[in-house]
Every structure is written in structure tokens, then in C-alpha cells.
Motif scaffolding. Structure first.
Motif, PDB file in Angstrom:
ATOM      1  N   GLY A   1       0.850  -1.185   0.000  1.00 40.49           N
ATOM      2  CA  GLY A   1       0.000   0.000   0.000  1.00 40.49           C
ATOM      3  C   GLY A   1       0.881   1.228   0.000  1.00 40.49           C
ATOM      4  O   GLY A   1       2.096   1.140  -0.208  1.00 40.49           O
ATOM      5  N   ASP A   2       0.275   2.389   0.244  1.00 43.81           N
ATOM      6  CA  ASP A   2       1.051   3.619   0.306  1.00 43.81           C
ATOM      7  C   ASP A   2       2.050   3.536   1.447  1.00 43.81           C
ATOM      8  O   ASP A   2       1.729   3.064   2.545  1.00 43.81           O
ATOM      9  N   VAL A   3       3.261   3.986   1.197  1.00 38.40           N
ATOM     10  CA  VAL A   3       4.303   4.032   2.219  1.00 38.40           C
ATOM     11  C   VAL A   3       4.808   5.462   2.272  1.00 38.40           C
ATOM     12  O   VAL A   3       5.204   6.028   1.251  1.00 38.40           O
ATOM     13  N   THR A   4       4.755   6.060   3.465  1.00 34.24           N
ATOM     14  CA  THR A   4       5.249   7.423   3.630  1.00 34.24           C
ATOM     15  C   THR A   4       6.231   7.457   4.783  1.00 34.24           C
ATOM     16  O   THR A   4       6.155   6.654   5.714  1.00 34.24           O
ATOM     17  N   LEU A   5       7.148   8.389   4.696  1.00 34.01           N
ATOM     18  CA  LEU A   5       8.158   8.580   5.723  1.00 34.01           C
ATOM     19  C   LEU A   5       7.775   9.807   6.516  1.00 34.01           C
ATOM     20  O   LEU A   5       7.626  10.895   5.958  1.00 34.01           O
ATOM     21  N   GLY A   6       7.568   9.627   7.820  1.00 30.82           N
ATOM     22  CA  GLY A   6       7.171  10.742   8.669  1.00 30.82           C
ATOM     23  C   GLY A   6       8.226  11.834   8.679  1.00 30.82           C
ATOM     24  O   GLY A   6       9.410  11.570   8.470  1.00 30.82           O
ATOM     25  N   PRO A   7       7.809  13.075   8.926  1.00 28.52           N
ATOM     26  CA  PRO A   7       8.753  14.193   8.927  1.00 28.52           C
ATOM     27  C   PRO A   7       9.851  13.998   9.970  1.00 28.52           C
ATOM     28  O   PRO A   7       9.582  13.607  11.103  1.00 28.52           O
ATOM     29  N   GLY A   8      11.092  14.213   9.547  1.00 31.40           N
ATOM     30  CA  GLY A   8      12.219  14.096  10.462  1.00 31.40           C
ATOM     31  C   GLY A   8      12.670  12.668  10.729  1.00 31.40           C
ATOM     32  O   GLY A   8      13.567  12.441  11.520  1.00 31.40           O
ATOM     33  N   HIS A   9      12.060  11.687  10.071  1.00 27.43           N
ATOM     34  CA  HIS A   9      12.406  10.288  10.279  1.00 27.43           C
ATOM     35  C   HIS A   9      13.283   9.807   9.126  1.00 27.43           C
ATOM     36  O   HIS A   9      13.331  10.427   8.066  1.00 27.43           O
ATOM     37  N   THR A  10      13.971   8.692   9.343  1.00 26.00           N
ATOM     38  CA  THR A  10      14.883   8.194   8.316  1.00 26.00           C
ATOM     39  C   THR A  10      14.590   6.741   7.978  1.00 26.00           C
ATOM     40  O   THR A  10      14.162   5.964   8.823  1.00 26.00           O
ATOM     41  N   LEU A  11      14.853   6.401   6.724  1.00 24.41           N
ATOM     42  CA  LEU A  11      14.768   5.030   6.254  1.00 24.41           C
ATOM     43  C   LEU A  11      16.087   4.711   5.571  1.00 24.41           C
ATOM     44  O   LEU A  11      16.476   5.378   4.615  1.00 24.41           O
ATOM     45  N   THR A  12      16.773   3.686   6.071  1.00 23.51           N
ATOM     46  CA  THR A  12      18.017   3.239   5.469  1.00 23.51           C
ATOM     47  C   THR A  12      17.758   1.894   4.816  1.00 23.51           C
ATOM     48  O   THR A  12      17.240   0.981   5.455  1.00 23.51           O
ATOM     49  N   ILE A  13      18.089   1.784   3.529  1.00 23.64           N
ATOM     50  CA  ILE A  13      17.932   0.523   2.803  1.00 23.64           C
ATOM     51  C   ILE A  13      19.327  -0.005   2.524  1.00 23.64           C
ATOM     52  O   ILE A  13      20.095   0.602   1.775  1.00 23.64           O
ATOM     53  N   GLU A  14      19.675  -1.133   3.163  1.00 24.63           N
ATOM     54  CA  GLU A  14      21.002  -1.699   3.010  1.00 24.63           C
ATOM     55  C   GLU A  14      21.224  -2.216   1.592  1.00 24.63           C
ATOM     56  O   GLU A  14      20.272  -2.565   0.888  1.00 24.63           O
ATOM     57  N   ALA A  15      22.480  -2.268   1.190  1.00 21.01           N
ATOM     58  CA  ALA A  15      22.850  -2.797  -0.122  1.00 21.01           C
ATOM     59  C   ALA A  15      22.368  -4.235  -0.240  1.00 21.01           C
ATOM     60  O   ALA A  15      22.447  -5.013   0.712  1.00 21.01           O
ATOM     61  N   GLY A  16      21.838  -4.583  -1.402  1.00 21.91           N
ATOM     62  CA  GLY A  16      21.378  -5.944  -1.653  1.00 21.91           C
ATOM     63  C   GLY A  16      19.948  -6.222  -1.251  1.00 21.91           C
ATOM     64  O   GLY A  16      19.441  -7.312  -1.479  1.00 21.91           O
ATOM     65  N   VAL A  17      19.267  -5.230  -0.657  1.00 18.67           N
ATOM     66  CA  VAL A  17      17.868  -5.412  -0.259  1.00 18.67           C
ATOM     67  C   VAL A  17      16.982  -5.406  -1.505  1.00 18.67           C
ATOM     68  O   VAL A  17      17.166  -4.600  -2.406  1.00 18.67           O
ATOM     69  N   GLU A  18      16.050  -6.334  -1.550  1.00 18.37           N
ATOM     70  CA  GLU A  18      15.103  -6.422  -2.657  1.00 18.37           C
ATOM     71  C   GLU A  18      13.785  -5.789  -2.214  1.00 18.37           C
ATOM     72  O   GLU A  18      13.237  -6.140  -1.184  1.00 18.37           O
ATOM     73  N   VAL A  19      13.302  -4.830  -3.015  1.00 18.03           N
ATOM     74  CA  VAL A  19      12.041  -4.145  -2.728  1.00 18.03           C
ATOM     75  C   VAL A  19      11.080  -4.456  -3.871  1.00 18.03           C
ATOM     76  O   VAL A  19      11.402  -4.236  -5.042  1.00 18.03           O
ATOM     77  N   ARG A  20       9.919  -4.996  -3.524  1.00 17.68           N
ATOM     78  CA  ARG A  20       8.891  -5.330  -4.530  1.00 17.68           C
ATOM     79  C   ARG A  20       7.675  -4.449  -4.299  1.00 17.68           C
ATOM     80  O   ARG A  20       7.388  -4.062  -3.176  1.00 17.68           O
ATOM     81  N   VAL A  21       6.962  -4.180  -5.368  1.00 16.66           N
ATOM     82  CA  VAL A  21       5.748  -3.369  -5.289  1.00 16.66           C
ATOM     83  C   VAL A  21       4.573  -4.247  -5.677  1.00 16.66           C
ATOM     84  O   VAL A  21       4.562  -4.837  -6.753  1.00 16.66           O
ATOM     85  N   SER A  22       3.591  -4.333  -4.789  1.00 17.53           N
ATOM     86  CA  SER A  22       2.390  -5.133  -5.054  1.00 17.53           C
ATOM     87  C   SER A  22       1.558  -4.452  -6.128  1.00 17.53           C
ATOM     88  O   SER A  22       1.395  -3.228  -6.113  1.00 17.53           O
ATOM     89  N   PRO A  23       1.040  -5.223  -7.080  1.00 16.67           N
ATOM     90  CA  PRO A  23       0.174  -4.615  -8.103  1.00 16.67           C
ATOM     91  C   PRO A  23      -1.054  -3.977  -7.463  1.00 16.67           C
ATOM     92  O   PRO A  23      -1.561  -4.453  -6.451  1.00 16.67           O
ATOM     93  N   THR A  24      -1.521  -2.888  -8.057  1.00 21.32           N
ATOM     94  CA  THR A  24      -2.717  -2.212  -7.537  1.00 21.32           C
ATOM     95  C   THR A  24      -3.898  -2.505  -8.415  1.00 21.32           C
ATOM     96  O   THR A  24      -3.762  -2.889  -9.567  1.00 21.32           O
ATOM     97  N   ASP A  25      -5.081  -2.337  -7.861  1.00 20.89           N
ATOM     98  CA  ASP A  25      -6.316  -2.563  -8.609  1.00 20.89           C
ATOM     99  C   ASP A  25      -6.594  -1.427  -9.555  1.00 20.89           C
ATOM    100  O   ASP A  25      -6.314  -0.326  -9.358  1.00 20.89           O
TER     101      ASP A  25
END
Length: 87
Positions: free
Chosen positions: A63-87
Motif C-alpha cells: 500500500g502507500d508508504v510514507t516517511l514521517g517528517p524528520g524520520h529516516t529510512l536506510t535501505i542496506e545494499a542488496g535489499v530487494e524491494v517489490r511493489v504489489s500490483p494495484t487494482d
């Protein structure tokens, strides 16, 4: 102005995730058959300092993914990110 900055930050996050998604590879075991994987499902607001690790990969955006203000997201090297199909 703050709203525009937040929208730009969210757009950049989504574009980065789309770039990562475009470089996905199919994992296989030594016999060449697809291996079964646990999937980490993600949706909603990410708050605090989140780290997506290769050990918990792949991550499936359901679903929708948002990053809150002032927060951080670190994605390590080699991480696989998939996106679910939408209707």
C-alpha cells in the motif's frame, strides 16, 4: 512551502524505491530452482529510524508508504524491494 518540500521528499522516496525495484533479480538455490522466501510486507507511515536489512529482504510494498517528517529510512545494499500490483 513545507507541504511542497514534503511532497518532493515523498516523490524522491518513491522514485528511489522504483529504481531499486527495477533492479530486482530472481533468487535461486544451488540446484537452480527458485527458493522459497519469507516476505516482509510494508505499508503505512514509517516513523523513527527504520533500517531495511538484506536478512529481512524481500520487502513487499502492499500500500502507500510514507516517511514521517524528520524520520529516516536506510535501505542496506542488496535489499530487494517489490511493489504489489494495484487494482
Amino acid at each position: 512551502m513545507a507541504m511542497i518540500s514534503r511532497q518532493i521528499a515523498q516523490w524522491c522516496l518513491l522514485m528511489g524505491l522504483a529504481f531499486v525495484t527495477a533492479h530486482l533479480a530472481v533468487a535461486s538455490d544451488e540446484q537452480g530452482s527458485e527458493r522459497q522466501q519469507q516476505v516482509t510486507q510494508v505499508s503505512g507511515v514509517i516513523s523513527g529510524s527504520a533500517v531495511w536489512t538484506k536478512a529481512e529482504s524481500p520487502y513487499l510494498l502492499t500500500g502507500d508508504v510514507t516517511l514521517g517528517p524528520g524520520h529516516t529510512l536506510t535501505i542496506e545494499a542488496g535489499v530487494e524491494v517489490r511493489v504489489s500490483p494495484t487494482d
